[in-house]
Design a protein around this motif. Sequence first.
Motif, mmCIF file in Angstrom:
data_model
loop_
_atom_site.group_PDB
_atom_site.id
_atom_site.type_symbol
_atom_site.label_atom_id
_atom_site.label_comp_id
_atom_site.label_asym_id
_atom_site.label_seq_id
_atom_site.Cartn_x
_atom_site.Cartn_y
_atom_site.Cartn_z
ATOM 1 N N HIS A 157 44.681 -18.919 28.740
ATOM 2 C CA HIS A 157 43.357 -18.387 29.062
ATOM 3 C C HIS A 157 42.264 -19.076 28.243
ATOM 4 C CE1 HIS A 157 44.285 -15.151 31.885
ATOM 5 N NE2 HIS A 157 45.390 -14.952 31.184
ATOM 6 N N ASP A 158 42.563 -19.419 27.012
ATOM 7 C CA ASP A 158 41.600 -20.154 26.189
ATOM 8 C C ASP A 158 41.347 -21.540 26.780
ATOM 9 O OD1 ASP A 158 41.843 -17.964 24.334
ATOM 10 O OD2 ASP A 158 43.687 -18.900 23.610
ATOM 11 N N LEU A 159 42.414 -22.197 27.196
ATOM 12 C CA LEU A 159 42.264 -23.512 27.817
ATOM 13 C C LEU A 159 41.536 -23.421 29.152
ATOM 14 C CD1 LEU A 159 45.770 -25.034 27.025
ATOM 15 C CD2 LEU A 159 43.582 -25.742 26.049
ATOM 16 N N HIS A 160 41.732 -22.318 29.866
ATOM 17 C CA HIS A 160 41.024 -22.135 31.137
ATOM 18 C C HIS A 160 39.512 -22.062 30.901
ATOM 19 C CE1 HIS A 160 39.892 -20.847 35.087
ATOM 20 N NE2 HIS A 160 39.691 -19.588 34.743
ATOM 21 N N LEU A 161 39.101 -21.344 29.876
ATOM 22 C CA LEU A 161 37.675 -21.320 29.541
ATOM 23 C C LEU A 161 37.159 -22.736 29.276
ATOM 24 C CD1 LEU A 161 34.947 -20.049 28.620
ATOM 25 C CD2 LEU A 161 35.962 -19.877 26.342
ATOM 26 N N LEU A 162 37.904 -23.508 28.509
ATOM 27 C CA LEU A 162 37.483 -24.873 28.200
ATOM 28 C C LEU A 162 37.465 -25.745 29.454
ATOM 29 C CD1 LEU A 162 39.380 -25.474 24.826
ATOM 30 C CD2 LEU A 162 36.940 -25.008 25.156
ATOM 31 N N ALA A 163 38.389 -25.496 30.378
ATOM 32 C CA ALA A 163 38.403 -26.259 31.625
ATOM 33 C C ALA A 163 37.175 -25.970 32.465
ATOM 34 C CB ALA A 163 39.671 -25.946 32.420
ATOM 35 N N VAL A 164 36.685 -24.733 32.410
ATOM 36 C CA VAL A 164 35.449 -24.381 33.117
ATOM 37 C C VAL A 164 34.247 -24.983 32.404
ATOM 38 C CG1 VAL A 164 33.941 -22.457 33.770
ATOM 39 C CG2 VAL A 164 36.416 -22.280 34.118
ATOM 40 N N ALA A 165 34.237 -24.893 31.085
ATOM 41 C CA ALA A 165 33.091 -25.363 30.307
ATOM 42 C C ALA A 165 32.989 -26.882 30.250
ATOM 43 C CB ALA A 165 33.177 -24.801 28.883
ATOM 44 N N ILE A 166 34.135 -27.574 30.306
ATOM 45 C CA ILE A 166 34.147 -29.019 30.081
ATOM 46 C C ILE A 166 34.646 -29.791 31.299
ATOM 47 C CG2 ILE A 166 35.164 -30.863 28.682
ATOM 48 C CD1 ILE A 166 35.371 -28.805 26.392
ATOM 49 N N GLY A 167 35.627 -29.236 32.009
ATOM 50 C CA GLY A 167 36.301 -29.987 33.061
ATOM 51 C C GLY A 167 35.755 -29.796 34.455
ATOM 52 N N GLY A 168 34.685 -29.015 34.599
ATOM 53 C CA GLY A 168 34.068 -28.858 35.906
ATOM 54 C C GLY A 168 34.730 -27.870 36.830
#
Length: 266
Positions: free
Chosen positions: A66-77
């Motif tokens: 879930h933490d990586l999912h947030l980063l994927a939204v914030a950084i990975g588009g």
Amino acid sequence: MTDYAIGDIQGCYDRLREVLDKVSFSPSRDRLWVAGDLINRGPSSLETLRFIEQMGESAQVVLGNHDLHLLAVAIGGHQPRKKDTFADILDAPDHDRLVDWLRQQRLCIHDKKRNLVMAHAGIPHIWSVKQAVSLAQEVESVIRSRQAEEYFTHMYGNEPDRWSKKLEGAERWRVVTNYFTRMRFIDEHGALELSSKEGVDTAPEGYAPWFEFPREDDVRIVFGHWAALEGETGQDRFIGLDTGCVWGGALTIMNLDTGEKLHCDC
């Protein structure tokens, strides 16, 4: 100083404060090992993330899916999903600082003195501790680098389903990430089965819980991620701390030296 480990918080800030009060936790004196999934699905992701970030070195954190999912939204588009509850983080004035802090966290922590490793989903039997730490550091360096956008753009997916040292680039990063943050059932060769999420008795044919395969070492492994286990692995050396707080279960904290566990009902 006392070191405590805690299972998946997932934005349940009030329960986090409650269970910390039960052990009289003080960041000036103690350390909190967080087994990943600090945020999402619960009601207070922003408060939770800020609180742990402000602990500084008193918080030892591994990243969860879930933490990586947030980063994927914030950084990975990527776009948020319907059940996500971290819009407050994306809209926060300190969004950039919090995202950058999250990017600095690890996938695996090895405490040699305690002969203990913490990773969100665990460590497969096909990796030694040394190899697991090395692979974690490899992906951590990518997340912190200019390659982060590429990593998060291609992070999602179930393939490849098995580790090979021949893998390169996005496929290599993805399978390492899946072992550390999504693993539940695997086969004897280490192939991942990522669709099944229930208890140990629901293993697909040919697969078993990752902690049921023999390891060549005697390391203790602390992990979260698998709420359906309710913290029970049947083996003292494999310590599951996700007891399903966000699903109405409990939030569990454990003294890393005595093994004593306390919880608050959610």
